[in-house]
Design a protein around this motif. Sequence first.
Motif, PDB file in Angstrom:
ATOM      1  N   HIS A  78      12.779  27.628 -24.771  1.00  0.00           N
ATOM      2  CA  HIS A  78      11.574  27.072 -25.402  1.00  0.00           C
ATOM      3  C   HIS A  78      11.875  25.712 -26.017  1.00  0.00           C
ATOM      4  N   GLY A  79      13.047  25.601 -26.641  1.00  0.00           N
ATOM      5  CA  GLY A  79      13.445  24.313 -27.219  1.00  0.00           C
ATOM      6  C   GLY A  79      13.675  23.265 -26.159  1.00  0.00           C
ATOM      7  N   LEU A  80      14.253  23.678 -25.011  1.00  0.00           N
ATOM      8  CA  LEU A  80      14.468  22.750 -23.898  1.00  0.00           C
ATOM      9  C   LEU A  80      13.143  22.202 -23.391  1.00  0.00           C
ATOM     10  N   LEU A  81      12.149  23.068 -23.247  1.00  0.00           N
ATOM     11  CA  LEU A  81      10.835  22.625 -22.779  1.00  0.00           C
ATOM     12  C   LEU A  81      10.266  21.539 -23.686  1.00  0.00           C
ATOM     13  N   GLY A  82      10.497  21.686 -24.990  1.00  0.00           N
ATOM     14  CA  GLY A  82       9.950  20.716 -25.933  1.00  0.00           C
ATOM     15  C   GLY A  82      10.561  19.333 -25.833  1.00  0.00           C
ATOM     16  N   THR A  83      11.683  19.210 -25.111  1.00  0.00           N
ATOM     17  CA  THR A  83      12.354  17.911 -25.007  1.00  0.00           C
ATOM     18  C   THR A  83      11.946  17.132 -23.756  1.00  0.00           C
ATOM     19  N   VAL A  84      11.236  17.763 -22.820  1.00  0.00           N
ATOM     20  CA  VAL A  84      10.897  17.075 -21.571  1.00  0.00           C
ATOM     21  C   VAL A  84       9.510  16.458 -21.677  1.00  0.00           C
ATOM     22  N   GLN A  85       9.244  15.502 -20.809  1.00  0.00           N
ATOM     23  CA  GLN A  85       7.964  14.802 -20.822  1.00  0.00           C
ATOM     24  C   GLN A  85       6.834  15.720 -20.342  1.00  0.00           C
ATOM     25  N   PRO A  86       5.645  15.620 -20.943  1.00  0.00           N
ATOM     26  CA  PRO A  86       4.505  16.436 -20.494  1.00  0.00           C
ATOM     27  C   PRO A  86       4.190  16.226 -19.011  1.00  0.00           C
ATOM     28  N   SER A  87       4.421  15.018 -18.508  1.00  0.00           N
ATOM     29  CA  SER A  87       4.145  14.750 -17.094  1.00  0.00           C
ATOM     30  C   SER A  87       5.014  15.621 -16.188  1.00  0.00           C
ATOM     31  N   LEU A  88       6.246  15.905 -16.630  1.00  0.00           N
ATOM     32  CA  LEU A  88       7.119  16.768 -15.838  1.00  0.00           C
ATOM     33  C   LEU A  88       6.613  18.210 -15.868  1.00  0.00           C
ATOM     34  N   VAL A  89       6.174  18.671 -17.027  1.00  0.00           N
ATOM     35  CA  VAL A  89       5.615  20.027 -17.122  1.00  0.00           C
ATOM     36  C   VAL A  89       4.377  20.140 -16.241  1.00  0.00           C
ATOM     37  N   ASN A  90       3.543  19.092 -16.232  1.00  0.00           N
ATOM     38  CA  ASN A  90       2.362  19.073 -15.363  1.00  0.00           C
ATOM     39  C   ASN A  90       2.758  19.168 -13.891  1.00  0.00           C
ATOM     40  N   ALA A  91       3.800  18.423 -13.510  1.00  0.00           N
ATOM     41  CA  ALA A  91       4.256  18.439 -12.120  1.00  0.00           C
ATOM     42  C   ALA A  91       4.789  19.819 -11.739  1.00  0.00           C
ATOM     43  N   VAL A  92       5.510  20.460 -12.656  1.00  0.00           N
ATOM     44  CA  VAL A  92       6.022  21.814 -12.417  1.00  0.00           C
ATOM     45  C   VAL A  92       4.861  22.789 -12.266  1.00  0.00           C
ATOM     46  N   LEU A  93       3.851  22.661 -13.118  1.00  0.00           N
ATOM     47  CA  LEU A  93       2.676  23.531 -13.044  1.00  0.00           C
ATOM     48  C   LEU A  93       1.934  23.337 -11.729  1.00  0.00           C
ATOM     49  N   GLU A  94       1.778  22.090 -11.319  1.00  0.00           N
ATOM     50  CA  GLU A  94       1.095  21.781 -10.058  1.00  0.00           C
ATOM     51  C   GLU A  94       1.784  22.479  -8.889  1.00  0.00           C
ATOM     52  N   ARG A  95       3.090  22.341  -8.827  1.00  0.00           N
ATOM     53  CA  ARG A  95       3.832  22.952  -7.718  1.00  0.00           C
ATOM     54  C   ARG A  95       3.790  24.479  -7.788  1.00  0.00           C
TER      55      ARG A  95
ATOM     56  N   ARG B 263      -3.253  14.778 -22.974  1.00  0.00           N
ATOM     57  CA  ARG B 263      -3.195  14.267 -21.601  1.00  0.00           C
ATOM     58  C   ARG B 263      -3.301  15.377 -20.560  1.00  0.00           C
ATOM     59  N   ALA B 264      -3.063  16.622 -20.980  1.00  0.00           N
ATOM     60  CA  ALA B 264      -3.139  17.738 -20.036  1.00  0.00           C
ATOM     61  C   ALA B 264      -4.565  18.028 -19.593  1.00  0.00           C
ATOM     62  N   THR B 265      -5.572  17.456 -20.293  1.00  0.00           N
ATOM     63  CA  THR B 265      -6.973  17.687 -19.920  1.00  0.00           C
ATOM     64  C   THR B 265      -7.577  16.502 -19.177  1.00  0.00           C
ATOM     65  N   ARG B 266      -6.778  15.459 -18.953  1.00  0.00           N
ATOM     66  CA  ARG B 266      -7.319  14.277 -18.282  1.00  0.00           C
ATOM     67  C   ARG B 266      -7.213  14.408 -16.776  1.00  0.00           C
ATOM     68  N   PRO B 267      -8.240  13.979 -16.042  1.00  0.00           N
ATOM     69  CA  PRO B 267      -8.221  14.093 -14.577  1.00  0.00           C
ATOM     70  C   PRO B 267      -7.035  13.341 -13.969  1.00  0.00           C
ATOM     71  N   MET B 268      -6.550  13.832 -12.835  1.00  0.00           N
ATOM     72  CA  MET B 268      -5.465  13.175 -12.093  1.00  0.00           C
ATOM     73  C   MET B 268      -6.064  12.586 -10.820  1.00  0.00           C
TER      74      MET B 268
END
Length: 505
Positions: free
Chosen positions: A265-282, A306-311
């Motif tokens: 959980h702590g590791l997740l907090g250190t990465v960029q939201p854009s990376l989490v979005n990319a992981v979720l997309e895949r 930013r997680a609610t903004r259109p891509m």
Amino acid sequence: WSDDPKINKEAVSNVEQLISRVTEAVKKVRGDPARIQTFIKNLSASPEESAYALKELVKSGAVVVPYLIDALAKADPDERVRLLDALRRLGPNTIEPMIAALDSKDSMLKVDLLRIFMKRYAIQVVPYLWFLSASPSQSDEVRQQATAALSYFLRIPAGKLPPARVELTRQAERYYLHQVKFANPAAVTVWRWEDGHIVEGWPGAPTISADKAEEYYGLRFASQALLLDPAYGPAQIVLLSLVLDKTQSKAGLDQTLERAAPAVHGLLGTVQPSLVNAVLERAMQEHRVSVILGAVRDLGEREEVRATRPMGRRQPPLVRALYYPDRRVQMAAAEALLRIPNSAASQATTRVVEVLRRAVAAEPVAREPAKVLIGYFNEDVRNAVAAAVAAAGYEPIKAATGREMMQRLGQASDIALLLFEEELPMPGLASLLGQLRADTYARQLPILLTASARREEAVRRYTALSQTITVLPAPFAIDAKALQPLIQSRLGDPANPTLSAAEMK
């Protein structure tokens, strides 16, 4: 052994015990450290003693490699030649522990081993060569020898080899996607380099599960790709996906990482939201529920606007998760959006309300047994099927037409499985299956579809591409003993277990 079954059974049992005891005894003798050390020492003795020692070392197999590697560290030039020659002559089961020695800091040892791999044509070493061939942390000799070995095994000129970071990421992908097969998935032997020695197994265990082995090797190759290029996106995605997949699966889909795995959980907090979005997309494309849940919950905890903004022209992955055919994912996405400031202004508001409405319409606490929606036009048959479902230990919900089934599915998210006949009218099988596939909630539900004997094969061919549908002979629907294991097997998917009472509440 005998015509008497009782005597024969006893004889077979005795023979199996004998074989097991002899095998264990032989294994113990051939793995005896003192015996192995003696034969390694005798490699430098007379030609006859040397030949016999090599023959016995070959019989001992993989366990001799750590001793030979340790002996190399202390050997003089003449002894080193004999030890390397012995390594070259060992059997194929010694390749894996030799590969582990490539993690040593001894450049000369690595160069010698790479040459041995080429002489033995040990092509399985290729995944471990990419990092050695490109890492600035390796000596020039190691990089050159690893590149030469890659060129030799792959039959590609050295100048045309693909980038190491790409190949390392591809190797990590293979483990993430379960494409690597293990001889014994329940007991995988891992050879590692630890504290200057080759060690077999894992701390506290001689073997590990295939799941743990996938995590170990996948993270190894993804991490090496990032050591070569920390900004390489595909390696970042596969590494984070692996971590989420293995950790969330181990903790259980109903557990948050904050509670079950604070370090991750702590590791997740250190990465960029854009990376989490990319992981979720895949993960949504690949239907990896464990990864989806970890990423969705993380975006909600961040309250990431930013997680609610259109891509581009597409909705963001978090909003699309509201439509993913899994109740856990839908609820996690709704909760995440509710935590994000100003999300009420999003077009997703309507869908959030619908997810919550269906959840509220279901039982407030998970009820046993699970609910099975049955669809049979004839009332007598419908009642008989309902009785069989109840006798099998499940709660039947009855419908007389396809339209009634769809209406009931729209009322609440509490149906666990569908059981209906191929001839169910209004609107007919083709239209009903199309509506089920289009329904965000219903398309993930397992389906038991019954058909008459004359229609069974045709229906089986018609539904062959659907992973959710199982075609059954019509009599199965009124046979509680036959129905119970079928329903249980379809509801027992370990990757997507039924909702717990706490989750339903």
